[in-house]
Each structure stands twice: as C-alpha cells, then as structure tokens.
Design a protein around this motif. Structure first.
Motif, PDB file in Angstrom:
ATOM      1  N   SER A   1     -32.504   6.498 -61.361  1.00  0.00           N
ATOM      2  CA  SER A   1     -32.425   5.425 -60.361  1.00  0.00           C
ATOM      3  C   SER A   1     -32.752   4.078 -60.987  1.00  0.00           C
ATOM      4  O   SER A   1     -32.080   3.077 -60.715  1.00  0.00           O
ATOM      5  N   ALA A   2     -33.782   4.046 -61.828  1.00  0.00           N
ATOM      6  CA  ALA A   2     -34.170   2.801 -62.480  1.00  0.00           C
ATOM      7  C   ALA A   2     -33.046   2.281 -63.368  1.00  0.00           C
ATOM      8  O   ALA A   2     -32.768   1.076 -63.395  1.00  0.00           O
ATOM      9  N   ALA A   3     -32.391   3.168 -64.093  1.00  0.00           N
ATOM     10  CA  ALA A   3     -31.283   2.751 -64.968  1.00  0.00           C
ATOM     11  C   ALA A   3     -30.129   2.186 -64.154  1.00  0.00           C
ATOM     12  O   ALA A   3     -29.514   1.185 -64.549  1.00  0.00           O
ATOM     13  N   LEU A   4     -29.837   2.794 -63.007  1.00  0.00           N
ATOM     14  CA  LEU A   4     -28.771   2.269 -62.140  1.00  0.00           C
ATOM     15  C   LEU A   4     -29.134   0.890 -61.597  1.00  0.00           C
ATOM     16  O   LEU A   4     -28.299  -0.013 -61.572  1.00  0.00           O
ATOM     17  N   MET A   5     -30.394   0.728 -61.166  1.00  0.00           N
ATOM     18  CA  MET A   5     -30.819  -0.570 -60.648  1.00  0.00           C
ATOM     19  C   MET A   5     -30.774  -1.625 -61.751  1.00  0.00           C
ATOM     20  O   MET A   5     -30.330  -2.752 -61.524  1.00  0.00           O
ATOM     21  N   ASN A   6     -31.226  -1.255 -62.934  1.00  0.00           N
ATOM     22  CA  ASN A   6     -31.205  -2.197 -64.051  1.00  0.00           C
ATOM     23  C   ASN A   6     -29.779  -2.601 -64.406  1.00  0.00           C
ATOM     24  O   ASN A   6     -29.502  -3.775 -64.662  1.00  0.00           O
ATOM     25  N   GLU A   7     -28.879  -1.638 -64.396  1.00  0.00           N
ATOM     26  CA  GLU A   7     -27.471  -1.931 -64.699  1.00  0.00           C
ATOM     27  C   GLU A   7     -26.893  -2.895 -63.675  1.00  0.00           C
ATOM     28  O   GLU A   7     -26.254  -3.885 -64.032  1.00  0.00           O
ATOM     29  N   ALA A   8     -27.142  -2.626 -62.409  1.00  0.00           N
ATOM     30  CA  ALA A   8     -26.614  -3.492 -61.357  1.00  0.00           C
ATOM     31  C   ALA A   8     -27.204  -4.892 -61.482  1.00  0.00           C
ATOM     32  O   ALA A   8     -26.489  -5.892 -61.360  1.00  0.00           O
ATOM     33  N   TRP A   9     -28.492  -4.975 -61.725  1.00  0.00           N
ATOM     34  CA  TRP A   9     -29.151  -6.267 -61.829  1.00  0.00           C
ATOM     35  C   TRP A   9     -28.690  -7.041 -63.059  1.00  0.00           C
ATOM     36  O   TRP A   9     -28.401  -8.222 -62.999  1.00  0.00           O
ATOM     37  N   SER A  10     -28.574  -6.355 -64.190  1.00  0.00           N
ATOM     38  CA  SER A  10     -28.239  -7.047 -65.437  1.00  0.00           C
ATOM     39  C   SER A  10     -26.786  -7.515 -65.490  1.00  0.00           C
ATOM     40  O   SER A  10     -26.451  -8.389 -66.267  1.00  0.00           O
ATOM     41  N   THR A  11     -25.920  -6.957 -64.655  1.00  0.00           N
ATOM     42  CA  THR A  11     -24.525  -7.399 -64.648  1.00  0.00           C
ATOM     43  C   THR A  11     -24.274  -8.541 -63.668  1.00  0.00           C
ATOM     44  O   THR A  11     -23.170  -9.064 -63.612  1.00  0.00           O
ATOM     45  N   SER A  12     -25.323  -8.933 -62.932  1.00  0.00           N
ATOM     46  CA  SER A  12     -25.177 -10.033 -61.980  1.00  0.00           C
ATOM     47  C   SER A  12     -25.031 -11.355 -62.720  1.00  0.00           C
ATOM     48  O   SER A  12     -25.658 -11.578 -63.747  1.00  0.00           O
ATOM     49  N   ASP A  13     -24.225 -12.250 -62.171  1.00  0.00           N
ATOM     50  CA  ASP A  13     -24.102 -13.579 -62.774  1.00  0.00           C
ATOM     51  C   ASP A  13     -25.295 -14.468 -62.400  1.00  0.00           C
ATOM     52  O   ASP A  13     -25.499 -15.520 -62.987  1.00  0.00           O
ATOM     53  N   ASN A  14     -26.090 -14.033 -61.425  1.00  0.00           N
ATOM     54  CA  ASN A  14     -27.300 -14.753 -61.043  1.00  0.00           C
ATOM     55  C   ASN A  14     -28.386 -13.718 -60.740  1.00  0.00           C
ATOM     56  O   ASN A  14     -28.611 -13.372 -59.576  1.00  0.00           O
ATOM     57  N   PRO A  15     -29.056 -13.201 -61.775  1.00  0.00           N
ATOM     58  CA  PRO A  15     -30.043 -12.135 -61.571  1.00  0.00           C
ATOM     59  C   PRO A  15     -31.147 -12.486 -60.580  1.00  0.00           C
ATOM     60  O   PRO A  15     -31.552 -11.640 -59.786  1.00  0.00           O
ATOM     61  N   ALA A  16     -31.630 -13.724 -60.589  1.00  0.00           N
ATOM     62  CA  ALA A  16     -32.696 -14.108 -59.656  1.00  0.00           C
ATOM     63  C   ALA A  16     -32.211 -14.002 -58.211  1.00  0.00           C
ATOM     64  O   ALA A  16     -32.913 -13.467 -57.347  1.00  0.00           O
ATOM     65  N   ALA A  17     -31.013 -14.493 -57.949  1.00  0.00           N
ATOM     66  CA  ALA A  17     -30.465 -14.410 -56.591  1.00  0.00           C
ATOM     67  C   ALA A  17     -30.233 -12.963 -56.186  1.00  0.00           C
ATOM     68  O   ALA A  17     -30.457 -12.585 -55.035  1.00  0.00           O
ATOM     69  N   ALA A  18     -29.814 -12.142 -57.142  1.00  0.00           N
ATOM     70  CA  ALA A  18     -29.603 -10.726 -56.853  1.00  0.00           C
ATOM     71  C   ALA A  18     -30.922 -10.057 -56.467  1.00  0.00           C
ATOM     72  O   ALA A  18     -30.975  -9.259 -55.525  1.00  0.00           O
ATOM     73  N   LEU A  19     -31.994 -10.388 -57.177  1.00  0.00           N
ATOM     74  CA  LEU A  19     -33.298  -9.818 -56.837  1.00  0.00           C
ATOM     75  C   LEU A  19     -33.770 -10.285 -55.469  1.00  0.00           C
ATOM     76  O   LEU A  19     -34.271  -9.483 -54.675  1.00  0.00           O
ATOM     77  N   VAL A  20     -33.603 -11.561 -55.176  1.00  0.00           N
ATOM     78  CA  VAL A  20     -34.011 -12.076 -53.866  1.00  0.00           C
ATOM     79  C   VAL A  20     -33.235 -11.363 -52.759  1.00  0.00           C
ATOM     80  O   VAL A  20     -33.808 -10.939 -51.756  1.00  0.00           O
ATOM     81  N   ALA A  21     -31.942 -11.198 -52.946  1.00  0.00           N
ATOM     82  CA  ALA A  21     -31.127 -10.502 -51.944  1.00  0.00           C
ATOM     83  C   ALA A  21     -31.566  -9.043 -51.817  1.00  0.00           C
ATOM     84  O   ALA A  21     -31.662  -8.508 -50.705  1.00  0.00           O
TER      85      ALA A  21
END
Length: 154
Positions: free
Chosen positions: A77-97
């Motif tokens: 699960s952690a690897a999937l979350m990390n993959e999704a987060w790291s491919t975002s063009d705006n990681p901070a906004a992705a985390l906030v969302a």
C-alpha cells in the motif's frame, strides 16, 4: 515501483498476507471457492505469476509448492501511495487533496504513524503532524490548532 494487483491477484495475496505463513495452491483455492467458482489451474497460474513478479517466494514440498509473501500488505500500500504521489505534477497539492479526503479515523491513523516516524526526523515529522492534525478550522477556531490532546497509552 509496483503496479496495482489485479482483482484475482489481490484476492490471492490477501489470503497469503492474512494467513502469514507458507500456503499451498490448494489452501488458497478452497478459501476462494467459498466466494466464487474457480479452477485449481487458475489459482496455480495466478500464484505462479505472483512468484514471477516477485510478490511471493516458493519452496518445493513434494510435487507442490508452498508460497510465502515477500513483503507485507502495508509495504504494498505504501509503495502504491508513493508512486501516485511521486508522479503528481504538484506533490504538495496532491497531499493536501489526499488529506482532505481522509476520515477522522484515517487522520488519527496518520497522526499515529507520524509519531512513530518522529524519532527519525523530529522537525520534518512534526510539521507533517501539524499539517494533518485536523482539517482546516474556521478563522475563529484557528488558535486551538497547535494543541493536540495526548491519548493514554499512545
């Protein structure tokens, strides 16, 4: 980085992770058959595929194999979350969302996880803990956001 498991792969791995012991194709088959009609050869193929992909290791036992998980569901699960987060063009906004989608129970689990990590990086982990402590409060309640009640036994 792992690709998400397919439906049947996930059903098989769920059993391997839950049982937390070496399992046979027959054991997984019998458990799966309580939910669906499925052939032995289908389960055998899925488990072989999981072995080829590195999700399980296997040891021969007579003419069969016993399969053991290589990592935990939490690590998956952690690897999937990390993959999704790291491919975002705006990681901070992705985390906030992402934090905004969390239930109160999920935010509490996140706070607990951050407390564990705090030993490694006190200042960075504390900043994350503060950021996810509570959803944004109305302006009149912002003064209370720095205090987090300590739960007994945590």
């Amino acid at each position: 980085m792992p690709r998400p498991l397919g439906e049947l792969e996930d059903a098989v791995m769920t059993r391997v992770w839950q049982w937390n012991r070496p399992v046979t194709v027959r054991e997984v088959l019998e458990d799966l058959q309580q939910e669906r009609s499925i052939a032995y050869t289908t389960v055998m193929t899925v488990m072989d595929n999981l072995h080829q992909k590195g999700w399980v290791r296997r040891e021969a036992e007579g003419r069969a194999y016993r399969y053991t998980a290589v990592s935990t569901r939490a690590a998956y699960s952690a690897a999937l979350m990390n993959e999704a987060w790291s491919t975002s063009d705006n990681p901070a906004a992705a985390l906030v969302a992402f934090f905004g989608m969390m239930s109160a129970e999920q935010r509490e689990a996140l706070r607990d996880a951050v407390r564990v990590v705090q030993h490694d990086d006190e200042s960075g982990a504390e900043a994350v803990a503060e950021a996810v402590a509570e959803p944004p409060a109305p302006p009149e309640a912002e003064g209370d956001s720095d205090e987090r009640p300590q739960e007994p036994g945590r």
